[in-house]
Design an enzyme around this catalytic site. Sequence first.
Site, PDB file in Angstrom:
ATOM      1  N   LYS A 189       0.850  -1.198   0.000  1.00 38.92           N
ATOM      2  CA  LYS A 189       0.000   0.000   0.000  1.00 38.92           C
ATOM      3  C   LYS A 189       0.889   1.252   0.000  1.00 38.92           C
ATOM      4  CE  LYS A 189      -0.272  -0.269   5.036  1.00 38.92           C
ATOM      5  NZ  LYS A 189      -1.020  -0.798   6.172  1.00 38.92           N
TER       6      LYS A 189
ATOM      7  N   ARG B  52     -10.213  -0.068  14.729  1.00 36.16           N
ATOM      8  CA  ARG B  52     -10.243   0.597  13.417  1.00 36.16           C
ATOM      9  C   ARG B  52     -11.345  -0.031  12.565  1.00 36.16           C
ATOM     10  NH1 ARG B  52      -4.567   1.207  10.292  1.00 36.16           N
ATOM     11  NH2 ARG B  52      -4.868  -1.026   9.932  1.00 36.16           N
TER      12      ARG B  52
ATOM     13  N   HIS C  18      -5.851  -7.256  13.459  1.00 37.63           N
ATOM     14  CA  HIS C  18      -4.694  -6.356  13.366  1.00 37.63           C
ATOM     15  C   HIS C  18      -4.292  -5.904  14.767  1.00 37.63           C
ATOM     16  CE1 HIS C  18      -1.939  -3.854  11.135  1.00 37.63           C
ATOM     17  NE2 HIS C  18      -2.402  -2.738  11.634  1.00 37.63           N
TER      18      HIS C  18
ATOM     19  N   ARG D  23       1.652 -10.610   7.813  1.00 39.69           N
ATOM     20  CA  ARG D  23       1.402  -9.465   6.920  1.00 39.69           C
ATOM     21  C   ARG D  23       2.338  -8.299   7.216  1.00 39.69           C
ATOM     22  NH1 ARG D  23      -3.941  -9.663   9.082  1.00 39.69           N
ATOM     23  NH2 ARG D  23      -3.517  -7.566   9.824  1.00 39.69           N
TER      24      ARG D  23
ATOM     25  N   TYR E   6      13.873  30.977   2.477  1.00 39.84           N
ATOM     26  CA  TYR E   6      12.671  31.693   2.927  1.00 39.84           C
ATOM     27  C   TYR E   6      12.725  32.000   4.419  1.00 39.84           C
ATOM     28  CZ  TYR E   6      10.340  30.451  -1.465  1.00 39.84           C
ATOM     29  OH  TYR E   6       9.995  30.320  -2.778  1.00 39.84           O
TER      30      TYR E   6
ATOM     31  N   CYS F 234      12.642  24.240   0.775  1.00 40.44           N
ATOM     32  CA  CYS F 234      11.652  24.792  -0.149  1.00 40.44           C
ATOM     33  C   CYS F 234      10.885  23.642  -0.806  1.00 40.44           C
ATOM     34  CB  CYS F 234      12.322  25.627  -1.229  1.00 40.44           C
ATOM     35  SG  CYS F 234      13.498  26.846  -0.613  1.00 40.44           S
ATOM     36  N   MET F 235       9.948  23.980  -1.674  1.00 39.28           N
ATOM     37  CA  MET F 235       9.145  22.943  -2.318  1.00 39.28           C
ATOM     38  C   MET F 235      10.013  22.010  -3.180  1.00 39.28           C
ATOM     39  SD  MET F 235       5.870  23.322  -4.845  1.00 39.28           S
ATOM     40  CE  MET F 235       4.628  23.729  -3.632  1.00 39.28           C
ATOM     41  N   ASP F 236      10.983  22.586  -3.891  1.00 39.84           N
ATOM     42  CA  ASP F 236      11.749  21.786  -4.847  1.00 39.84           C
ATOM     43  C   ASP F 236      13.252  21.815  -4.625  1.00 39.84           C
ATOM     44  OD1 ASP F 236       9.211  21.652  -6.423  1.00 39.84           O
ATOM     45  OD2 ASP F 236       9.675  23.784  -6.700  1.00 39.84           O
TER      46      ASP F 236
HETATM   47  C1  LIG Z   1      -0.274  -1.642   6.918  1.00 38.73           C
HETATM   48  C2  LIG Z   1      -0.820  -2.910   7.398  1.00 38.73           C
HETATM   49  C3  LIG Z   1       0.025  -3.974   7.734  1.00 38.73           C
HETATM   50  C4  LIG Z   1       1.536  -3.835   7.783  1.00 38.73           C
HETATM   51  O1  LIG Z   1       1.931  -3.064   8.904  1.00 38.73           O
HETATM   52  P1  LIG Z   1       3.460  -2.850   9.294  1.00 38.73           P
HETATM   53  O2  LIG Z   1       3.418  -2.202  10.618  1.00 38.73           O
HETATM   54  O3  LIG Z   1       4.049  -1.963   8.242  1.00 38.73           O
HETATM   55  O4  LIG Z   1       4.104  -4.186   9.300  1.00 38.73           O
HETATM   56  C5  LIG Z   1      -0.562  -5.190   8.059  1.00 38.73           C
HETATM   57  N1  LIG Z   1      -1.903  -5.335   8.074  1.00 38.73           N
HETATM   58  C6  LIG Z   1      -2.745  -4.309   7.794  1.00 38.73           C
HETATM   59  C7  LIG Z   1      -4.209  -4.530   7.847  1.00 38.73           C
HETATM   60  C8  LIG Z   1      -2.235  -3.069   7.454  1.00 38.73           C
HETATM   61  O5  LIG Z   1      -3.070  -2.063   7.182  1.00 38.73           O
END
Ligand SMILES: *Cc1c(COP(=O)(O)O)cnc(C)c1O
Length: 366
Positions: free
Chosen positions: A22, A126, A155, A211, A255, A307-309
């Site tokens: 992600k 969540r 999670h 995960r 700036y 700065c931005m860039d």
């Molecule tokens: C982002 C995420 C993970 C991974 O989390 P880390 O802390 O980067 O290992 C695992 N499961 C879910 C549902 C997540 O949103």
Amino acid sequence: MGDVPRRGGVPRRGPGFCVAVKANAYGHGAARLAGIAFEEGAEAVGVATVEEGALLRDAGIEGRILLYSIATAQESPLIVELGLEPFVADKEWIEALANASGRRPDGAESEKPLACHLKVDTGMGRIGCRPEDAGELASLIAGAPGLSLAALCTHFPAADVEDQSFTREQLARLDEALSGISRQGVHVPAVHAANSGATLALPESYRNMVRPGIATYGYFPSHDQRRTLELKPVMEFESRVAFVKKVYPGETVSYGRTWCAGRETVIATIPAGYADGYNRLLSNRGEVLLFERTGRARRVPVAGRVCMDQFMVDCGPDSHVAVGDRVVLFGPDRRGPDAEELADAIGTIPYEVLSQVNARVPRLYL
Ligand SMILES: *Cc1c(COP(=O)(O)O)cnc(C)c1O
């Protein structure tokens, strides 16, 4: 899931991996990193939005893609079309997916049911159903012609600390949900829960699949966990000196004129800024690793506001810095900062430093 095939065909004993890709793979480039994850034997990859899943499919990724967030009902036909595996946690979302999956554009029933992952809230607060509601929702999924139950999952909000007692309590709640589902006579093919924190510290949380995200990119999720193995940052964020000049006492840089030369010194301009993901809070605070042509590599401080860039660094009065010299903003080289050091300097976490590296920054894969 038992023997996991690895590159070279050598089976590895242990849980499967679902690598979080992600947020553009935490800034590393989602398509490329997903490809590498599958080459290295990952069972699946995880995205947060349907669009992220679509980008991976467009890039030719054919492996399993888990959708970690809840999307909208309007997106459910696309989820079906792309074959994403959504997390589900309530009746409404399950029904929206069942509707989309039951029907193909030509009106016929889909041949392949949509694999859903039932998410239980065991303490993250969540998304997730209550453990006592898991049985009913699992039955709903199992009874929908267009859907199948791929896994039960949860999670952890605090698996990246020394004390794992809360995470252990969560595992007990997960098991409670699992028994609830069994009592409904629904088969649960897999269970997964462990993020990086739990993957690093709590083998009993592995179940069928882990995960991790941040750990696969070479960073620990927090400072609060014992570091029992070495992780190497994957990303090096580098640039080249674009301009060099001398400044004299009393002259200011950037700036707001927050930096003022107290002595004659050499200032180099770096063509990267906060729009590239070099956080503005690093103004007068960050350091970069400068590689001068003379062969010297040393840290030099940011001078003035980012700065931005672009931003400037103070190379010191005796510097031989020249246009084209390499600078590393952060990366694995121990002489310079890594993303964790920058995160600490500005009160955030490496996740944010990495994922802020903007899409306009070219990614080179070595
Ligand atoms: C982002 C995420 C993970 C991974 O989390 P880390 O802390 O980067 O290992 C695992 N499961 C879910 C549902 C997540 O949103």
